[in-house]
Design a protein around this motif. Structure first.
Motif, PDB file in Angstrom:
ATOM      1  N   ALA A 209      -2.821   6.406   9.879  1.00 15.01           N
ATOM      2  CA  ALA A 209      -1.458   6.730  10.296  1.00 15.01           C
ATOM      3  C   ALA A 209      -1.119   8.190   9.991  1.00 15.01           C
ATOM      4  O   ALA A 209      -0.544   8.899  10.829  1.00 15.01           O
ATOM      5  CB  ALA A 209      -0.462   5.811   9.566  1.00 15.01           C
ATOM      6  N   PHE A 210      -1.492   8.632   8.803  1.00  9.76           N
ATOM      7  CA  PHE A 210      -1.159   9.996   8.399  1.00  9.76           C
ATOM      8  C   PHE A 210      -2.119  11.020   8.999  1.00  9.76           C
ATOM      9  O   PHE A 210      -1.756  12.182   9.172  1.00  9.76           O
ATOM     10  CB  PHE A 210      -1.075  10.093   6.875  1.00  9.76           C
TER      11      PHE A 210
ATOM     12  N   ALA B  84       2.445   7.605  13.203  1.00  6.26           N
ATOM     13  CA  ALA B  84       2.047   6.939  11.952  1.00  6.26           C
ATOM     14  C   ALA B  84       2.607   5.515  11.896  1.00  6.26           C
ATOM     15  O   ALA B  84       1.917   4.572  11.507  1.00  6.26           O
ATOM     16  CB  ALA B  84       2.528   7.758  10.750  1.00  6.26           C
TER      17      ALA B  84
ATOM     18  N   ASP C  36       0.759   1.821  11.869  1.00  7.34           N
ATOM     19  CA  ASP C  36       1.087   0.809  10.859  1.00  7.34           C
ATOM     20  C   ASP C  36       1.855  -0.376  11.465  1.00  7.34           C
ATOM     21  O   ASP C  36       2.456  -1.169  10.744  1.00  7.34           O
ATOM     22  CB  ASP C  36       1.874   1.444   9.709  1.00  7.34           C
TER      23      ASP C  36
ATOM     24  N   GLU D 152      -1.547  10.885  -2.596  1.00  6.79           N
ATOM     25  CA  GLU D 152      -1.770   9.447  -2.831  1.00  6.79           C
ATOM     26  C   GLU D 152      -0.762   8.611  -2.043  1.00  6.79           C
ATOM     27  O   GLU D 152      -1.018   7.454  -1.731  1.00  6.79           O
ATOM     28  CB  GLU D 152      -1.632   9.129  -4.329  1.00  6.79           C
ATOM     29  N   ALA D 153       0.378   9.207  -1.714  1.00  4.57           N
ATOM     30  CA  ALA D 153       1.412   8.487  -0.959  1.00  4.57           C
ATOM     31  C   ALA D 153       0.978   8.176   0.467  1.00  4.57           C
ATOM     32  O   ALA D 153       1.650   7.427   1.164  1.00  4.57           O
ATOM     33  CB  ALA D 153       2.705   9.299  -0.925  1.00  4.57           C
ATOM     34  N   PHE D 154      -0.150   8.769   0.905  1.00  3.18           N
ATOM     35  CA  PHE D 154      -0.640   8.550   2.274  1.00  3.18           C
ATOM     36  C   PHE D 154      -1.785   7.535   2.309  1.00  3.18           C
ATOM     37  O   PHE D 154      -2.396   7.344   3.364  1.00  3.18           O
ATOM     38  CB  PHE D 154      -1.164   9.855   2.886  1.00  3.18           C
ATOM     39  N   THR D 155      -2.115   6.902   1.188  1.00  3.15           N
ATOM     40  CA  THR D 155      -3.366   6.131   1.115  1.00  3.15           C
ATOM     41  C   THR D 155      -3.202   4.639   1.408  1.00  3.15           C
ATOM     42  O   THR D 155      -2.127   4.060   1.248  1.00  3.15           O
ATOM     43  CB  THR D 155      -4.024   6.292  -0.259  1.00  3.15           C
TER      44      THR D 155
ATOM     45  N   PRO E  54       0.831  -1.214   0.000  1.00  2.00           N
ATOM     46  CA  PRO E  54       0.000   0.000   0.000  1.00  2.00           C
ATOM     47  C   PRO E  54       0.865   1.264   0.000  1.00  2.00           C
ATOM     48  O   PRO E  54       1.934   1.289   0.640  1.00  2.00           O
ATOM     49  CB  PRO E  54      -0.808  -0.130   1.290  1.00  2.00           C
ATOM     50  N   PRO E  55       0.411   2.323  -0.680  1.00  2.00           N
ATOM     51  CA  PRO E  55       1.219   3.550  -0.782  1.00  2.00           C
ATOM     52  C   PRO E  55       1.669   4.090   0.575  1.00  2.00           C
ATOM     53  O   PRO E  55       2.836   4.468   0.730  1.00  2.00           O
ATOM     54  CB  PRO E  55       0.273   4.535  -1.477  1.00  2.00           C
ATOM     55  N   ALA E  56       0.759   4.117   1.561  1.00  3.95           N
ATOM     56  CA  ALA E  56       1.122   4.694   2.863  1.00  3.95           C
ATOM     57  C   ALA E  56       2.230   3.873   3.528  1.00  3.95           C
ATOM     58  O   ALA E  56       3.139   4.436   4.143  1.00  3.95           O
ATOM     59  CB  ALA E  56      -0.104   4.764   3.778  1.00  3.95           C
TER      60      ALA E  56
ATOM     61  N   THR F 196       5.492   4.666   1.856  1.00  2.33           N
ATOM     62  CA  THR F 196       5.985   5.988   2.261  1.00  2.33           C
ATOM     63  C   THR F 196       6.716   5.920   3.597  1.00  2.33           C
ATOM     64  O   THR F 196       7.706   6.618   3.813  1.00  2.33           O
ATOM     65  CB  THR F 196       4.805   6.984   2.334  1.00  2.33           C
ATOM     66  N   LEU F 197       6.222   5.053   4.497  1.00  2.46           N
ATOM     67  CA  LEU F 197       6.851   4.907   5.816  1.00  2.46           C
ATOM     68  C   LEU F 197       8.027   3.927   5.786  1.00  2.46           C
ATOM     69  O   LEU F 197       8.678   3.712   6.804  1.00  2.46           O
ATOM     70  CB  LEU F 197       5.813   4.429   6.842  1.00  2.46           C
TER      71      LEU F 197
END
Lengths: 148, 148
Positions: free
Chosen positions: B59-60, A63, A67, B47-50, A19-21, A24-25
């Motif tokens: 999380a975001f 965040a 997650d 979108e990077a937070f989805t 997943p994108p989130a 990102t993390l």
């Protein structure tokens, strides 16, 4: 061990995009003990997560804890189930610099569709930097788009 | 109104770079009432937070709430002061899509160097998507690098 499927296992085992989130993390699954309800994960904190002092802003630690508790529960669910985190309570113990951050999550208790979760993040020296407790609800996978 | 200075005001008024973590969240100061201890901010969720359902991962949202309660307190501090968030408790009410997310934060009570804070995030239709309470400590600016 039987092959596990579903949104979580498909993601961490490369059958579905991460997943994108989570990407990102810098999320990475290290280990999961489904029977014990425990999970070990890691994150890659970048300079983009830092405050003016150069530490990772607590915002991004919160965040990462979100997650960690979510995947701890997701790892135990069936392929047609998902979860929605209802509440997350984070305590900030120590500053941490960008780089590798480890996470441990645990399903403390399941009561029907409700789950009580906990997690900690630690730095490379294994010092605990943040702790969290959370409550979550197990939902049908089809309801995920409408869930918080 | 006298010119306010210090790490928060210097950042939002362009005299210092916006902190990396705030920039990553698309943080923007909309308004602050220092006497009332209230702040209005906005974030740009990408979108990077989805999550896989296309909603912003909680999380975001937790990260944005952290970056709402903190600034609410920072805005009231002197130029040689900073703050350290001790605890953040977030409730997730509704899903929200990427894009503009508004935030309102408030200093509920100050007791010496301790502050009790609260914040909400809302979507473009002004529906509340998350709420938070937090406790924070006011610290000398020089102690910021060692604070969580």
């Amino acid at each position: 061990m039987r092959q596990r499927t579903g949104p979580f296992w498909d993601g961490v085992q490369g059958r579905a995009p991460i997943p994108p989130a989570a990407a990102t993390l810098g999320f990475e699954l290290v280990d999961a003990d489904v029977e014990a309800g425990t999970i070990e994960v890691a994150f890659a904190a970048t300079e983009a997560f830092t405050n003016p002092a150069g530490n990772v802003l607590g915002a991004f630690l919160a965040a990462m804890l979100y997650d960690t508790v979510g995947p701890a529960l997701l790892a135990t669910l069936g392929p047609d189930q998902f979860q929605s985190t209802l509440q997350l309570n984070v305590g900030f113990l120590r500053p941490v610099r960008p780089g590798w951050i480890g996470g441990r999550g645990r399903v403390v208790h399941r009561d029907g569709d409700l789950a009580f979760l906990e997690a900690t993040l630690h730095d490379p020296a294994r010092a605990v930097v943040t702790t969290a407790t959370a409550t979550a609800r197990v939902i049908p996978l089809g309801e995920a788009p409408a869930a918080a």
